[in-house]
Design a protein around this motif. Structure first.
Motif, PDB file in Angstrom:
ATOM      1  N   LYS A   1       0.832  -1.210   0.000  1.00  9.04           N
ATOM      2  CA  LYS A   1       0.000   0.000   0.000  1.00  9.04           C
ATOM      3  C   LYS A   1       0.865   1.257   0.000  1.00  9.04           C
ATOM      4  O   LYS A   1       0.558   2.227  -0.704  1.00  9.04           O
ATOM      5  CB  LYS A   1      -0.938   0.010   1.213  1.00  9.04           C
ATOM      6  N   LYS A   2       1.942   1.256   0.798  1.00 11.27           N
ATOM      7  CA  LYS A   2       2.853   2.409   0.824  1.00 11.27           C
ATOM      8  C   LYS A   2       3.486   2.624  -0.554  1.00 11.27           C
ATOM      9  O   LYS A   2       3.568   3.762  -1.037  1.00 11.27           O
ATOM     10  CB  LYS A   2       3.964   2.186   1.855  1.00 11.27           C
ATOM     11  N   ILE A   3       3.962   1.547  -1.153  1.00  8.91           N
ATOM     12  CA  ILE A   3       4.588   1.623  -2.474  1.00  8.91           C
ATOM     13  C   ILE A   3       3.590   2.161  -3.492  1.00  8.91           C
ATOM     14  O   ILE A   3       3.902   3.056  -4.288  1.00  8.91           O
ATOM     15  CB  ILE A   3       5.126   0.246  -2.901  1.00  8.91           C
ATOM     16  N   SER A   4       2.381   1.625  -3.452  1.00 11.54           N
ATOM     17  CA  SER A   4       1.346   2.050  -4.403  1.00 11.54           C
ATOM     18  C   SER A   4       0.989   3.513  -4.217  1.00 11.54           C
ATOM     19  O   SER A   4       0.777   4.230  -5.194  1.00 11.54           O
ATOM     20  CB  SER A   4       0.100   1.167  -4.246  1.00 11.54           C
ATOM     21  N   ARG A   5       0.939   3.964  -2.981  1.00 12.44           N
ATOM     22  CA  ARG A   5       0.635   5.372  -2.708  1.00 12.44           C
ATOM     23  C   ARG A   5       1.681   6.275  -3.363  1.00 12.44           C
ATOM     24  O   ARG A   5       1.346   7.265  -4.021  1.00 12.44           O
ATOM     25  CB  ARG A   5       0.587   5.599  -1.188  1.00 12.44           C
ATOM     26  N   ILE A   6       2.943   5.942  -3.179  1.00 11.04           N
ATOM     27  CA  ILE A   6       4.025   6.726  -3.784  1.00 11.04           C
ATOM     28  C   ILE A   6       3.879   6.734  -5.309  1.00 11.04           C
ATOM     29  O   ILE A   6       4.030   7.773  -5.946  1.00 11.04           O
ATOM     30  CB  ILE A   6       5.400   6.174  -3.358  1.00 11.04           C
ATOM     31  N   ARG A   7       3.561   5.590  -5.871  1.00 10.46           N
ATOM     32  CA  ARG A   7       3.398   5.502  -7.327  1.00 10.46           C
ATOM     33  C   ARG A   7       2.186   6.299  -7.801  1.00 10.46           C
ATOM     34  O   ARG A   7       2.240   6.923  -8.858  1.00 10.46           O
ATOM     35  CB  ARG A   7       3.292   4.045  -7.756  1.00 10.46           C
ATOM     36  N   MET A   8       1.093   6.292  -7.039  1.00 10.19           N
ATOM     37  CA  MET A   8      -0.091   7.069  -7.427  1.00 10.19           C
ATOM     38  C   MET A   8       0.205   8.565  -7.357  1.00 10.19           C
ATOM     39  O   MET A   8      -0.293   9.324  -8.193  1.00 10.19           O
ATOM     40  CB  MET A   8      -1.274   6.714  -6.527  1.00 10.19           C
ATOM     41  N   GLU A   9       0.976   8.978  -6.354  1.00  8.80           N
ATOM     42  CA  GLU A   9       1.313  10.391  -6.217  1.00  8.80           C
ATOM     43  C   GLU A   9       2.008  10.925  -7.459  1.00  8.80           C
ATOM     44  O   GLU A   9       1.883  12.103  -7.794  1.00  8.80           O
ATOM     45  CB  GLU A   9       2.160  10.626  -4.962  1.00  8.80           C
ATOM     46  N   ALA A  10       2.728  10.067  -8.155  1.00  7.54           N
ATOM     47  CA  ALA A  10       3.425  10.485  -9.365  1.00  7.54           C
ATOM     48  C   ALA A  10       2.464  10.898 -10.480  1.00  7.54           C
ATOM     49  O   ALA A  10       2.856  11.605 -11.404  1.00  7.54           O
ATOM     50  CB  ALA A  10       4.343   9.371  -9.853  1.00  7.54           C
ATOM     51  N   TYR A  11       1.213  10.475 -10.399  1.00  6.42           N
ATOM     52  CA  TYR A  11       0.236  10.821 -11.433  1.00  6.42           C
ATOM     53  C   TYR A  11      -0.507  12.109 -11.143  1.00  6.42           C
ATOM     54  O   TYR A  11      -1.315  12.562 -11.949  1.00  6.42           O
ATOM     55  CB  TYR A  11      -0.771   9.657 -11.614  1.00  6.42           C
ATOM     56  N   LEU A  12      -0.255  12.705 -10.002  1.00 10.57           N
ATOM     57  CA  LEU A  12      -0.955  13.964  -9.639  1.00 10.57           C
ATOM     58  C   LEU A  12      -0.172  15.179 -10.089  1.00 10.57           C
ATOM     59  O   LEU A  12       0.998  15.172 -10.246  1.00 10.57           O
ATOM     60  CB  LEU A  12      -1.176  14.017  -8.135  1.00 10.57           C
TER      61      LEU A  12
END
Length: 163
Positions: A152-163
């Motif tokens: 979940k932490k890894i995915s959050r960081i990756r999602m932040e890259a799309y903002l």
């Protein structure tokens, strides 16, 4: 951090880069479009809550295992390919640390059936080794739960890259 944006979708390739669980990707697709980052994060949290152990294992399988000393040295030895922030945390790990990390990575996979998952951002090889040493003695269920938290932490960081 969460800047408002117009409605947006993530394509299949983007979702796969965030998390390789196909069930998670499907749940995210069904929730789109997202009006902003907060909505995307909330939908991701909801989707993660619906994953089975098999879905988590599929997500974990999307991460490469540190498989040889050359890979470890490239990642931790000199930090050439790492970002400046990561480089400040990684000061050239000793070969002994890398060798022990490799050995324990293989032992971990043999014990649990999946690779050691940790959000490695800003962590040194020594920190990773300490975490691995602490986690290798857990039960299968404890480790699935911890690996899910890390995913979940890894995915959050990756999602932040799309903002």
């Amino acid at each position: 951090m969460n800047q408002p944006c117009t409605q947006f979708d993530l394509n299949t390739e983007d979702l796969a880069k965030i998390c390789s669980s196909r069930h998670w990707q499907l749940l995210m697709k069904l929730a789109m479009p997202f009006k902003d980052g907060d909505e995307m994060f909330a939908c991701a949290k909801n989707a993660f809550e619906q994953l089975s152990e098999a879905d988590w294992l599929e997500a974990f399988a999307g991460h490469p295992m540190i498989g040889d000393l050359k890979t470890l040295e490239a990642k931790y030895g000199h930090g050439k390919a790492l970002s400046e922030k990561e480089q400040s945390q990684v000061q050239g790990a000793a070969r002994e640390v890398l060798e022990e990390l490799l050995t324990l990575n293989h032992a971990y996979k043999k014990k649990f059936g999946f690779i050691f998952i940790v959000c490695a951002t800003n962590k040194s090889a020594e920190e990773m080794l300490a975490m691995l040493k602490a986690r290798i003695h857990r039960t299968h269920q404890q480790e699935i739960a911890q690996a899910a938290i890390e995913q979940k932490k890894i995915s959050r960081i990756r999602m932040e890259a799309y903002l």
